[in-house]
Design a protein around this motif. Structure first.
Motif, PDB file in Angstrom:
ATOM      1  N   VAL A   1      -7.626 -85.411  29.560  1.00 22.95           N
ATOM      2  CA  VAL A   1      -8.667 -84.466  29.937  1.00 22.95           C
ATOM      3  C   VAL A   1      -8.650 -84.359  31.456  1.00 22.95           C
ATOM      4  O   VAL A   1      -8.669 -85.369  32.153  1.00 22.95           O
ATOM      5  CB  VAL A   1     -10.062 -84.953  29.461  1.00 22.95           C
ATOM      6  N   ARG A   2      -8.588 -83.148  31.958  1.00 21.51           N
ATOM      7  CA  ARG A   2      -8.619 -82.943  33.409  1.00 21.51           C
ATOM      8  C   ARG A   2     -10.042 -82.543  33.781  1.00 21.51           C
ATOM      9  O   ARG A   2     -10.609 -81.623  33.202  1.00 21.51           O
ATOM     10  CB  ARG A   2      -7.644 -81.851  33.812  1.00 21.51           C
ATOM     11  N   LEU A   3     -10.601 -83.271  34.745  1.00 24.35           N
ATOM     12  CA  LEU A   3     -11.971 -83.041  35.182  1.00 24.35           C
ATOM     13  C   LEU A   3     -11.988 -82.514  36.604  1.00 24.35           C
ATOM     14  O   LEU A   3     -11.216 -82.955  37.443  1.00 24.35           O
ATOM     15  CB  LEU A   3     -12.776 -84.350  35.131  1.00 24.35           C
ATOM     16  N   GLY A   4     -12.887 -81.598  36.869  1.00 20.98           N
ATOM     17  CA  GLY A   4     -13.137 -81.133  38.226  1.00 20.98           C
ATOM     18  C   GLY A   4     -14.480 -81.696  38.659  1.00 20.98           C
ATOM     19  O   GLY A   4     -15.419 -81.735  37.860  1.00 20.98           O
ATOM     20  N   ILE A   5     -14.572 -82.144  39.893  1.00 20.19           N
ATOM     21  CA  ILE A   5     -15.810 -82.747  40.389  1.00 20.19           C
ATOM     22  C   ILE A   5     -16.253 -81.997  41.640  1.00 20.19           C
ATOM     23  O   ILE A   5     -15.512 -81.907  42.614  1.00 20.19           O
ATOM     24  CB  ILE A   5     -15.608 -84.241  40.707  1.00 20.19           C
ATOM     25  N   LYS A   6     -17.461 -81.445  41.582  1.00 18.27           N
ATOM     26  CA  LYS A   6     -18.067 -80.785  42.748  1.00 18.27           C
ATOM     27  C   LYS A   6     -19.148 -81.716  43.270  1.00 18.27           C
ATOM     28  O   LYS A   6     -20.073 -82.065  42.540  1.00 18.27           O
ATOM     29  CB  LYS A   6     -18.672 -79.450  42.353  1.00 18.27           C
ATOM     30  N   ALA A   7     -18.989 -82.145  44.523  1.00 14.09           N
ATOM     31  CA  ALA A   7     -19.947 -83.080  45.121  1.00 14.09           C
ATOM     32  C   ALA A   7     -19.966 -82.866  46.627  1.00 14.09           C
ATOM     33  O   ALA A   7     -19.024 -82.300  47.196  1.00 14.09           O
ATOM     34  CB  ALA A   7     -19.540 -84.526  44.800  1.00 14.09           C
ATOM     35  N   PRO A   8     -21.029 -83.331  47.293  1.00 16.16           N
ATOM     36  CA  PRO A   8     -21.061 -83.230  48.755  1.00 16.16           C
ATOM     37  C   PRO A   8     -19.869 -83.952  49.388  1.00 16.16           C
ATOM     38  O   PRO A   8     -19.353 -84.924  48.826  1.00 16.16           O
ATOM     39  CB  PRO A   8     -22.374 -83.937  49.125  1.00 16.16           C
ATOM     40  N   LYS A   9     -19.424 -83.471  50.532  1.00 18.78           N
ATOM     41  CA  LYS A   9     -18.259 -84.060  51.214  1.00 18.78           C
ATOM     42  C   LYS A   9     -18.438 -85.540  51.495  1.00 18.78           C
ATOM     43  O   LYS A   9     -17.472 -86.296  51.484  1.00 18.78           O
ATOM     44  CB  LYS A   9     -17.963 -83.320  52.518  1.00 18.78           C
ATOM     45  N   GLU A  10     -19.663 -85.975  51.763  1.00 16.66           N
ATOM     46  CA  GLU A  10     -19.887 -87.389  52.091  1.00 16.66           C
ATOM     47  C   GLU A  10     -19.840 -88.302  50.874  1.00 16.66           C
ATOM     48  O   GLU A  10     -19.844 -89.521  51.005  1.00 16.66           O
ATOM     49  CB  GLU A  10     -21.207 -87.575  52.847  1.00 16.66           C
ATOM     50  N   THR A  11     -19.762 -87.723  49.685  1.00 19.79           N
ATOM     51  CA  THR A  11     -19.666 -88.523  48.459  1.00 19.79           C
ATOM     52  C   THR A  11     -18.223 -88.972  48.270  1.00 19.79           C
ATOM     53  O   THR A  11     -17.310 -88.146  48.208  1.00 19.79           O
ATOM     54  CB  THR A  11     -20.126 -87.703  47.231  1.00 19.79           C
ATOM     55  N   LYS A  12     -18.021 -90.265  48.189  1.00 19.61           N
ATOM     56  CA  LYS A  12     -16.675 -90.807  47.982  1.00 19.61           C
ATOM     57  C   LYS A  12     -16.368 -90.791  46.485  1.00 19.61           C
ATOM     58  O   LYS A  12     -17.141 -91.306  45.681  1.00 19.61           O
ATOM     59  CB  LYS A  12     -16.584 -92.225  48.527  1.00 19.61           C
ATOM     60  N   ILE A  13     -15.233 -90.212  46.139  1.00 19.73           N
ATOM     61  CA  ILE A  13     -14.822 -90.126  44.738  1.00 19.73           C
ATOM     62  C   ILE A  13     -13.401 -90.661  44.643  1.00 19.73           C
ATOM     63  O   ILE A  13     -12.502 -90.178  45.336  1.00 19.73           O
ATOM     64  CB  ILE A  13     -14.879 -88.671  44.229  1.00 19.73           C
ATOM     65  N   HIS A  14     -13.196 -91.671  43.808  1.00 21.54           N
ATOM     66  CA  HIS A  14     -11.877 -92.283  43.628  1.00 21.54           C
ATOM     67  C   HIS A  14     -11.622 -92.514  42.148  1.00 21.54           C
ATOM     68  O   HIS A  14     -12.557 -92.734  41.377  1.00 21.54           O
ATOM     69  CB  HIS A  14     -11.801 -93.651  44.331  1.00 21.54           C
ATOM     70  N   ARG A  15     -10.350 -92.528  41.766  1.00 26.06           N
ATOM     71  CA  ARG A  15      -9.997 -93.044  40.437  1.00 26.06           C
ATOM     72  C   ARG A  15     -10.356 -94.524  40.444  1.00 26.06           C
ATOM     73  O   ARG A  15     -10.332 -95.183  41.487  1.00 26.06           O
ATOM     74  CB  ARG A  15      -8.501 -92.867  40.178  1.00 26.06           C
TER      75      ARG A  15
END
Length: 75
Positions: free
Chosen positions: A30-44
């Motif tokens: 499943v491919r997910l797209g994540i929309k979040a503020p730039k300051e939010t750190k998102i990692h696998r």
């Protein structure tokens, strides 16, 4: 743990600032797209764990290692 079922194109909202969208479903992936503020750190998760391990290791450096490094940088 909250478990939700979503179809292609559907999304999940987290607070007012994060939106997760199902972008593609292909076999077992499943491919997910994540929309979040730039300051939010998102990692696998595996990358996040590696960062945490490196931070823990760096925090445990003894003073002699730091002193040796400082000496090398002065050269």
């Amino acid at each position: 743990m909250l478990v939700l079922t979503r179809k292609l194109g559907e999304s999940i909202a987290i607070d007012d600032h994060i939106k997760i969208v199902v972008v593609q479903i292909k076999g077992k992936q499943v491919r997910l797209g994540i929309k979040a503020p730039k300051e939010t750190k998102i990692h696998r998760e595996e990358v996040y764990k590696s960062i945490q391990d490196q931070n823990t290791e760096a925090a445990q450096a003894d003073l002699s290692s730091i002193s040796d490094l400082a000496d090398e940088l002065k050269k």
